[in-house]
Write a protein that holds these residues in place. Sequence first.
Motif, PDB file in Angstrom:
ATOM      1  N   ALA B 297       0.804  -1.382   0.047  1.00 27.40           N
ATOM      2  CA  ALA B 297      -0.042   0.081  -0.062  1.00 27.40           C
ATOM      3  C   ALA B 297       1.080   1.306   0.103  1.00 27.40           C
ATOM      4  N   GLY B 298       0.465   2.280  -0.914  1.00 31.44           N
ATOM      5  CA  GLY B 298       1.062   3.342  -0.514  1.00 31.44           C
ATOM      6  C   GLY B 298       0.817   4.334   0.302  1.00 31.44           C
ATOM      7  N   ARG B 299       2.102   5.428   0.429  1.00 33.75           N
ATOM      8  CA  ARG B 299       1.862   6.288   1.723  1.00 33.75           C
ATOM      9  C   ARG B 299       0.580   7.066   1.486  1.00 33.75           C
ATOM     10  N   GLY B 300       0.310   7.554   0.424  1.00 26.51           N
ATOM     11  CA  GLY B 300      -0.916   8.478   0.212  1.00 26.51           C
ATOM     12  C   GLY B 300      -2.331   7.649   0.295  1.00 26.51           C
ATOM     13  N   GLY B 301      -2.187   6.333  -0.066  1.00 24.14           N
ATOM     14  CA  GLY B 301      -3.448   5.738   0.203  1.00 24.14           C
ATOM     15  C   GLY B 301      -3.755   5.436   1.522  1.00 24.14           C
ATOM     16  N   ILE B 302      -2.700   5.235   2.320  1.00 23.88           N
ATOM     17  CA  ILE B 302      -2.989   5.108   3.884  1.00 23.88           C
ATOM     18  C   ILE B 302      -3.262   6.459   4.644  1.00 23.88           C
ATOM     19  N   THR B 303      -2.805   7.457   4.127  1.00 27.56           N
ATOM     20  CA  THR B 303      -3.257   8.853   4.472  1.00 27.56           C
ATOM     21  C   THR B 303      -4.758   9.104   4.423  1.00 27.56           C
ATOM     22  N   TRP B 304      -4.959   8.781   2.919  1.00 27.16           N
ATOM     23  CA  TRP B 304      -6.444   9.067   2.634  1.00 27.16           C
ATOM     24  C   TRP B 304      -7.231   8.272   3.382  1.00 27.16           C
ATOM     25  N   SER B 305      -7.225   6.825   3.544  1.00 25.19           N
ATOM     26  CA  SER B 305      -8.040   5.833   4.114  1.00 25.19           C
ATOM     27  C   SER B 305      -8.136   6.510   5.651  1.00 25.19           C
ATOM     28  N   LEU B 306      -7.078   6.937   6.134  1.00 26.04           N
ATOM     29  CA  LEU B 306      -7.328   7.211   7.639  1.00 26.04           C
ATOM     30  C   LEU B 306      -8.007   8.511   7.653  1.00 26.04           C
ATOM     31  N   ALA B 307      -7.709   9.447   6.626  1.00 30.24           N
ATOM     32  CA  ALA B 307      -8.818  10.790   6.900  1.00 30.24           C
ATOM     33  C   ALA B 307     -10.044  10.259   6.808  1.00 30.24           C
ATOM     34  N   ALA B 308     -10.412   9.555   5.577  1.00 28.58           N
ATOM     35  CA  ALA B 308     -11.806   9.219   5.529  1.00 28.58           C
ATOM     36  C   ALA B 308     -12.624   8.227   6.703  1.00 28.58           C
ATOM     37  N   GLU B 309     -11.705   7.440   7.423  1.00 27.51           N
ATOM     38  CA  GLU B 309     -11.994   6.915   8.625  1.00 27.51           C
ATOM     39  C   GLU B 309     -12.444   8.028   9.588  1.00 27.51           C
ATOM     40  N   GLY B 310     -11.584   9.176   9.677  1.00 29.28           N
ATOM     41  CA  GLY B 310     -11.893  10.328  10.287  1.00 29.28           C
ATOM     42  C   GLY B 310     -13.286  10.978  10.171  1.00 29.28           C
ATOM     43  N   ALA B 311     -13.421  11.167   8.868  1.00 34.72           N
ATOM     44  CA  ALA B 311     -14.749  11.945   8.435  1.00 34.72           C
ATOM     45  C   ALA B 311     -15.943  11.004   8.965  1.00 34.72           C
ATOM     46  N   LEU B 312     -15.700   9.516   8.792  1.00 41.14           N
ATOM     47  CA  LEU B 312     -16.644   8.861   8.952  1.00 41.14           C
ATOM     48  C   LEU B 312     -17.245   8.760  10.493  1.00 41.14           C
TER      49      LEU B 312
END
Lengths: 254, 842
Positions: B297-312
Amino acid sequence: MQTQFPPAAQDALAAVAAVDLVKVYGSGDTAVRALDGVTVGFTRAQFTAIMGPSGSGKSTLMHCLAGLDTATAGQALLGGTDLTKQSDRVLTKVRRERIGFIFQSFNLLPQLTAEQNILLPLELAGRKPDRHLFAHLAEALGIAGRLSHRPSELSGGQQQRVAVARALISRPEVVFADEPTGNLDSRSGAEVLQFLRNSVRELGQTVVMVTHDPGAASYADRVVLLADGRVAGEIDRPDHASVTEALRSLAVQR
Amino acid sequence: MSAVLRTQLRGVAKRPARLLLTGLAVLVVSFVIYATVLAQQITKRSVLDGLSGTPAAVDIVARKGTLTTAELATITKMPGVAETAGRMDAGGEVGNEYLQIVADPSTGPLAVSHLVSGRLPTGPAEIAVSPRTVERLGLKPGSTAKVSLRYDKDGKPLAPSSLKVVGVVTGRDDYGFQAYAAQPAVAQMSGSDALNQIDVRLAPGADADGVRQQIEALVAAAASKVKDGAKPEVATGAQVRLEEAREKAKDVDSLFAVIGLFIAIAVVAAGLVAASTFRIVFAQRMRQLALLRAVGAGRGGITWSLAAEGALTGFVTGLAGVLLALGAGHLVPRIVAAFGPHVASPGLPVVPFLLTVLLAVVLTVIAVVAPAFTAGKVSPLEALRGAGVTAGRRDIGKLRWASGLLLAAAAGLVAAYVVVNLPGKHPKDYDPSLNLLAVVGSGGLAFLALIALGPVLVRPVLAVLGAPIRRSGPVGRLAAGGVGGAPRRAAAVSVVVALGVTLIAGCLVGGASIRVLADRESSLSSPADYELTTKDDPIPATTVSQLTGKPELTHVVPYRRLLVKTGNGTELSAVDVQLSAVPRLAGLDVAAGKTADLGPGKVIISDFMAGNQGLHVGDKVTVVADKRSMALTVAAQLGDNTPLASEMVIDPSDMTKLGAPAGYTGLLADQAVAGEKGRADGRRALTDVVGNHQWAIDVLADQRDQIDSELTILLAIALGLIGLTVLIAVVGVGTTTALSVVERMRESGLLRAVGLSRGALRAMLTTESALYGVIGAALGLLLGVPYAWLAVQALGVNAPFALPIGQLALVFVILVLLTAAAGVLPARRAAKVSPVVALGAE
């Protein structure tokens, strides 16, 4: 060199003993019988190794004998005290004053210095440390110059030696070591094992060690073999070859 | 959906409680925001439901211009007009008190008051009074009041009229000086035919527009015939009522705007807490994330998914908070109705609903950005190394140091600006807005600096304040070590606690200073519990000795007042009250000289008089009364006014020499026995002696108590609003402890294996929790007290600096107890785990 039946558990020389010890994990269909009626005694002022294939229950046996885990049935005798019947308060005292424990890894608290880690059990017990013993242990273990460092600043070998010092500082009745050299290179491992053997010879310490490494077991005076939660044999005055042979025969039996 | 996000969401679905825990602060804030919106709705609707100024039956209103009873008579006869009411009032005096007689029919659809007991007044010699007026002015139904209604051109009252009180009516406002009578009667009483307003009710089926135009033409023509006449405005009843509603709503809105300010601060606090908890949660998932990276998994991918989790998280917790608030908002009116008062239901404000949830999402996303970015940087090797603990990094990096120091310097500069520009003791034309804004700005900058430099401050503060804890034994040492070993986490949580404590400290210090100021001012205007005053009927010495003998009264001090002219022609008021005899005047703020020096030939002057006449201690000033003049030496100058609304205090012998009559103008007395009964007894003693004299009794103690209680209520409300931020802080401490317990599971297991008992482990974790409170409270007090001092000085009201040490110490203790309590539950859960399981935990 031959397998013998273990001596009577009520032997006056036994520092710690298990009598028909049973430990079951889980329940119903998924129940696992980690210990299936183990009866064994560990002699005072002796270095005993517990060995067996993985899943044989050796770590479980040690945890029960040290009062870290509660047995399902049977007795775990430390001196004259049956640990299976004691309250958590009593067990806590036992851990502070009568037992020393060395884990395979994660032995030390990261925010304390080496010295503070060594003196931790005494502090918890409210006892003053024996400075002579402390100095002697630090010297003998070769960590005297690293006492003010935090674990993150010590090598793996040094961390384990600090753990050994902590186990011995309270002059426990028994020292339990769970794969103490598992994460160490051969030289560091040899240093730790040598020290454990010396403590038995010179300080009269009782040491019980769980290991899967025949080389480590050769430092012991006696080896107890476990398989499938039961005692499967014993080796007196073990050496590398005899231990390896015994393990192989255990493996073949399965 | 990306694979990373899917993995994360599955993890979330497995343990939904963890999600709520992470976003708990956001949940609380969303609840509060929407609850406040609902509260505003309830308040607005209830206020508008109440009696409006203009009755619903009024169709047309003529006002704001020259109107007389002549126009009223013409309008009443117009076709289509069913009823009219002319609004006017007459002002008069009963004894020394003001009485307002309002014209109102008190019956019919155009009435703004209605009868409660007795009967309605008829004729110009009868009035009905409001309930509070009965109490305050003593105008009971059946009694007759002598009211001075007419004055000559010099303002001196002519012979009073005798008005009989025939009944009690209630109107919308009851200030304790209202009476009602019919409009013609009031016109006769005041001797004027001018009207404030004409209310018109139309007959059913009348031509509303036509009548309105007629009235407009009529009043315009009438006003133009009068010299300096102003053309009145003619509006419909609906328009006027809408205007009044808008005014009331504006009041409600401005109140809630202030509340909104406090909520905004709480939102910031919630954001800080959320950021900290996310950081912990992500750190715990380090192995997992590292595994994902090792697998590609790429760095950006992880950052985005964590941010999405934050939004959720933000969405779920925001929604939960808003729904809870909705439930509470609809439950409260029902519960309150069971106790009597009818309170409106808040309905369902949709736009605020959506906006609040949106705010929760935005807040959480902002909070999660930094932690997500850091977590995304994890190297794949971490998975293999088995790291599972958040960095105990002690340093904060050059960037943070630089920005922190820069912010601190900026805060210091702004604060220095304020200090340099502080007003003097008696500022002229001083507008405090700029200075206060600067204080707030400096405070904000200082707080940002605290956030940046927080981790560095944790160890020193802990070293100083944690000393007693560390000395108390191994558990204390372990707790202090645990907190000091993770300074970033400690700082993140303590900073929010500090925010709450800063606000509280500011509130308490400001409140104490203002209270001292109010006390000081009230001791000048209300120096005793009771005051007896008279206008034309001087109090004889016999009355004074009568009162002195009464056991219910003590410190009876008579005084005389005289109007004198000074050197430059200014007319000032002088009193001869004996300062030493009145306890509350013993500690006056003296700018120069000594009040004890007062004697014949000397005078104590007020600050105003000193400035007006250019006088100093030792100067001579000539005072003239009627035809007698006298030269007096200034013995002392007070820092403020002289007592009893005067400008100078002179010796009684001098006052007699200036021609003051022997009878006293007033009298001060204190209640001899403390408490409600003592006060009522004292008042009765005075009323008995007053009898039929035209003397006014003022229970100054009541006024003082009222101001005191108003201050206390204001302070309590402010503290209550600040309590919101404190609540968020405590929630933050609780969630941080709960999450860090999970992370330090192995450590706990090790401690138990080495011999730490369950109780001691609980104590250790609870102590750690409490230490967050200690650090936060200490930092909060360090920031709050100086800034409060600065703000009080910047107000320019010459308020003294009062440090309520007891209250501040109490705040400290309560904060520590609250944060300790927040750690109790996590501590219990940690201690229940067996050492072996704990050691095997990952």
